[in-house]
Motif scaffolding. Structure first.
Motif, mmCIF file in Angstrom:
data_model
loop_
_atom_site.group_PDB
_atom_site.id
_atom_site.type_symbol
_atom_site.label_atom_id
_atom_site.label_comp_id
_atom_site.label_asym_id
_atom_site.label_seq_id
_atom_site.Cartn_x
_atom_site.Cartn_y
_atom_site.Cartn_z
ATOM 1 N N GLU A 13 -0.159 53.292 109.669
ATOM 2 C CA GLU A 13 -1.328 53.179 110.603
ATOM 3 C C GLU A 13 -1.332 54.559 111.326
ATOM 4 O O GLU A 13 -2.405 54.882 112.007
ATOM 5 C CB GLU A 13 -1.022 52.106 111.781
ATOM 6 N N ASN A 14 -0.168 55.341 111.208
ATOM 7 C CA ASN A 14 -0.072 56.808 111.858
ATOM 8 C C ASN A 14 0.466 57.677 110.963
ATOM 9 O O ASN A 14 1.438 58.441 111.186
ATOM 10 C CB ASN A 14 0.777 56.692 113.243
ATOM 11 N N ASN A 15 -0.157 57.770 109.724
ATOM 12 C CA ASN A 15 0.540 58.773 108.840
ATOM 13 C C ASN A 15 0.168 60.220 109.078
ATOM 14 O O ASN A 15 -0.812 60.823 108.292
ATOM 15 C CB ASN A 15 0.155 58.266 107.406
ATOM 16 N N ASN A 16 0.654 60.777 109.961
ATOM 17 C CA ASN A 16 0.573 62.244 110.418
ATOM 18 C C ASN A 16 2.126 62.725 110.761
ATOM 19 O O ASN A 16 2.968 61.963 111.292
ATOM 20 C CB ASN A 16 -0.492 62.371 111.342
ATOM 21 N N ARG A 17 2.026 63.979 110.850
ATOM 22 C CA ARG A 17 3.119 64.782 111.243
ATOM 23 C C ARG A 17 3.567 64.666 112.875
ATOM 24 O O ARG A 17 4.786 64.530 112.991
ATOM 25 C CB ARG A 17 3.179 66.134 110.672
ATOM 26 N N GLU A 18 2.561 64.615 113.432
ATOM 27 C CA GLU A 18 2.813 64.358 114.998
ATOM 28 C C GLU A 18 3.656 62.975 115.412
ATOM 29 O O GLU A 18 4.576 62.925 115.907
ATOM 30 C CB GLU A 18 1.509 64.368 115.851
ATOM 31 N N TRP A 19 3.040 61.932 114.587
ATOM 32 C CA TRP A 19 3.677 60.542 115.100
ATOM 33 C C TRP A 19 4.787 60.792 114.428
ATOM 34 O O TRP A 19 6.014 60.026 115.007
ATOM 35 C CB TRP A 19 2.696 59.464 114.509
ATOM 36 N N PHE A 20 5.260 60.904 113.266
ATOM 37 C CA PHE A 20 6.476 61.226 112.580
ATOM 38 C C PHE A 20 7.670 61.999 113.308
ATOM 39 O O PHE A 20 8.836 61.334 113.475
ATOM 40 C CB PHE A 20 6.330 61.678 111.041
ATOM 41 N N ALA A 21 7.095 62.966 113.945
ATOM 42 C CA ALA A 21 7.854 63.835 114.718
ATOM 43 C C ALA A 21 8.545 63.085 115.913
ATOM 44 O O ALA A 21 9.766 63.364 116.355
ATOM 45 C CB ALA A 21 7.495 64.919 115.140
ATOM 46 N N LYS A 22 7.793 62.233 116.428
ATOM 47 C CA LYS A 22 8.039 61.411 117.902
ATOM 48 C C LYS A 22 9.185 60.379 117.260
ATOM 49 O O LYS A 22 9.801 59.898 118.101
ATOM 50 C CB LYS A 22 6.806 60.927 118.512
ATOM 51 N N HIS A 23 9.112 59.930 115.919
ATOM 52 C CA HIS A 23 9.891 58.826 115.557
ATOM 53 C C HIS A 23 10.683 59.126 114.629
ATOM 54 O O HIS A 23 11.491 58.389 113.934
ATOM 55 C CB HIS A 23 8.973 57.700 115.128
ATOM 56 N N LYS A 24 11.480 60.587 114.754
ATOM 57 C CA LYS A 24 12.272 61.151 113.715
ATOM 58 C C LYS A 24 13.666 60.371 113.729
ATOM 59 O O LYS A 24 14.136 60.146 112.884
ATOM 60 C CB LYS A 24 12.307 62.390 113.581
ATOM 61 N N SER A 25 14.075 60.128 114.987
ATOM 62 C CA SER A 25 15.278 59.785 115.304
ATOM 63 C C SER A 25 15.242 58.170 114.734
ATOM 64 O O SER A 25 16.451 57.729 114.256
ATOM 65 C CB SER A 25 15.913 59.768 116.825
ATOM 66 N N GLU A 26 14.404 57.446 114.908
ATOM 67 C CA GLU A 26 14.435 56.040 114.452
ATOM 68 C C GLU A 26 14.221 56.019 113.057
ATOM 69 O O GLU A 26 14.958 55.204 112.397
ATOM 70 C CB GLU A 26 12.962 55.557 114.902
ATOM 71 N N TYR A 27 13.568 57.036 112.271
ATOM 72 C CA TYR A 27 13.493 57.241 110.564
ATOM 73 C C TYR A 27 15.206 57.632 110.303
ATOM 74 O O TYR A 27 15.445 56.865 109.589
ATOM 75 C CB TYR A 27 12.506 58.239 110.393
ATOM 76 N N ASP A 28 15.789 58.398 110.881
ATOM 77 C CA ASP A 28 17.071 58.637 110.392
ATOM 78 C C ASP A 28 17.920 57.513 110.508
ATOM 79 O O ASP A 28 19.010 57.354 109.741
ATOM 80 C CB ASP A 28 17.651 59.870 111.556
ATOM 81 N N THR A 29 17.856 56.751 111.649
ATOM 82 C CA THR A 29 18.678 55.585 111.907
ATOM 83 C C THR A 29 18.629 54.664 110.649
ATOM 84 O O THR A 29 19.442 53.961 109.983
ATOM 85 C CB THR A 29 18.574 54.928 113.076
ATOM 86 N N ILE A 30 17.173 54.336 110.402
ATOM 87 C CA ILE A 30 16.836 53.361 109.375
ATOM 88 C C ILE A 30 17.339 53.988 107.820
ATOM 89 O O ILE A 30 17.718 53.132 106.869
ATOM 90 C CB ILE A 30 15.294 53.133 109.215
ATOM 91 N N VAL A 31 17.334 55.165 107.722
ATOM 92 C CA VAL A 31 17.749 55.711 106.312
ATOM 93 C C VAL A 31 19.380 55.619 106.252
ATOM 94 O O VAL A 31 19.706 55.214 105.116
ATOM 95 C CB VAL A 31 17.411 57.523 106.279
ATOM 96 N N LYS A 32 20.040 55.533 107.192
ATOM 97 C CA LYS A 32 21.439 55.421 107.093
ATOM 98 C C LYS A 32 21.485 54.017 106.932
ATOM 99 O O LYS A 32 22.520 53.666 105.911
ATOM 100 C CB LYS A 32 22.104 55.961 108.413
ATOM 101 N N GLU A 33 21.047 53.265 107.420
ATOM 102 C CA GLU A 33 21.031 51.692 107.200
ATOM 103 C C GLU A 33 20.761 51.201 105.702
ATOM 104 O O GLU A 33 21.466 50.415 104.982
ATOM 105 C CB GLU A 33 20.293 50.839 108.100
ATOM 106 N N ASN A 34 19.532 51.951 105.347
ATOM 107 C CA ASN A 34 19.073 51.597 103.866
ATOM 108 C C ASN A 34 20.280 52.028 102.963
ATOM 109 O O ASN A 34 20.602 51.430 101.726
ATOM 110 C CB ASN A 34 17.857 52.369 103.718
ATOM 111 N N LYS A 35 20.918 53.260 103.156
ATOM 112 C CA LYS A 35 21.737 53.777 102.432
ATOM 113 C C LYS A 35 22.962 52.936 102.115
ATOM 114 O O LYS A 35 23.585 52.778 101.045
ATOM 115 C CB LYS A 35 22.062 55.097 102.915
#
Length: 219
Positions: A13-35
């Protein structure tokens, strides 16, 4: 996977760099869990096969030559490669709300490998037809998938009984999973069982691609 799916839903719903930058820490945590999940699957699969490695795909889209200019993918994906040259085929898992699947096969065979496969089918398609007609194969994958050329490849008879197989330029299998199935406690077990169900297909294709038309080993 619940957090991962929630993140991907919001990202879509928010596929843009601004939104992603604000949620980067959340993304990093999910990547670790996925790994952790992907590594557990790798380790268990390795007990039944010889794998060369695991590749977790980046979420960043390459927009340089694509019509899709959104900067991020809306899925998490991982690939497991088998030990070449003797073992062929690759495993793949995609996790995405409404579009998750476990699959694998031969996405883009080299020209010489594609010709070798087609020649094998031309000589006899009995073995591959037996594999894809097996009840376990049908239970997990339904049918052999993949793109085909529109007509008979050069040098092949368009009236050959196995022309539908000969026309293929990809050889893929796939089992779709609902969101409920992915989020269930049994998903990891089901994913591994699905990957292992590919083995008769992979073993046959590996034998074809490591021998010449007379059945003599190439390696």
């Amino acid at each position: 996977m619940k957090k991962a799916f929630e993140f991907l839903t919001h990202l879509k719903e928010n596929n843009n760099r601004e939104w992603f930058a604000k949620h980067k820490s959340e993304y990093d945590t999910i990547v670790k869990e996925n790994k952790v999940l992907f590594t557990q699957i790798y380790n268990e699969l390795q007990e039944h096969d010889q794998l060369k490695g695991m590749h977790i795909f980046r979420i960043y889209n390459d927009v340089r030559f694509s019509k899709n200019k959104t900067p991020y993918k809306t899925n998490f994906g991982v690939g497991y490669s088998r030990s070449k040259p003797m073992l062929r085929g690759g495993y793949y898992i995609q996790l995405e709300p409404g579009n998750s699947f476990v699959g694998g096969g031969f996405w883009g065979p080299e020209a010489k490998d594609l010709l070798r496969i087609r020649k094998e089918f031309e000589i006899s398609s009995k073995e591959i037809e037996k594999i894809i007609a097996d009840k376990t194969f049908i239970q997990y994958f339904g049918e052999l998938k993949g793109d085909s050329v529109k007509t008979a490849p050069r040098g092949f008879d368009k009236n050959h009984p196995a022309i539908d197989l000969i026309r293929k330029k990809q050889f893929l299998v796939m089992r779709e999973f609902t969101d409920k199935e992915v989020l269930s406690d049994s998903f990891q077990k089901e994913a591994i069982q699905t990957l292992l169900a590919m083995r008769p297909f992979f073993d046959y294709m590996s034998e074809v691609l490591t021998t010449d038309l007379n059945g003599e080993p190439l390696f």
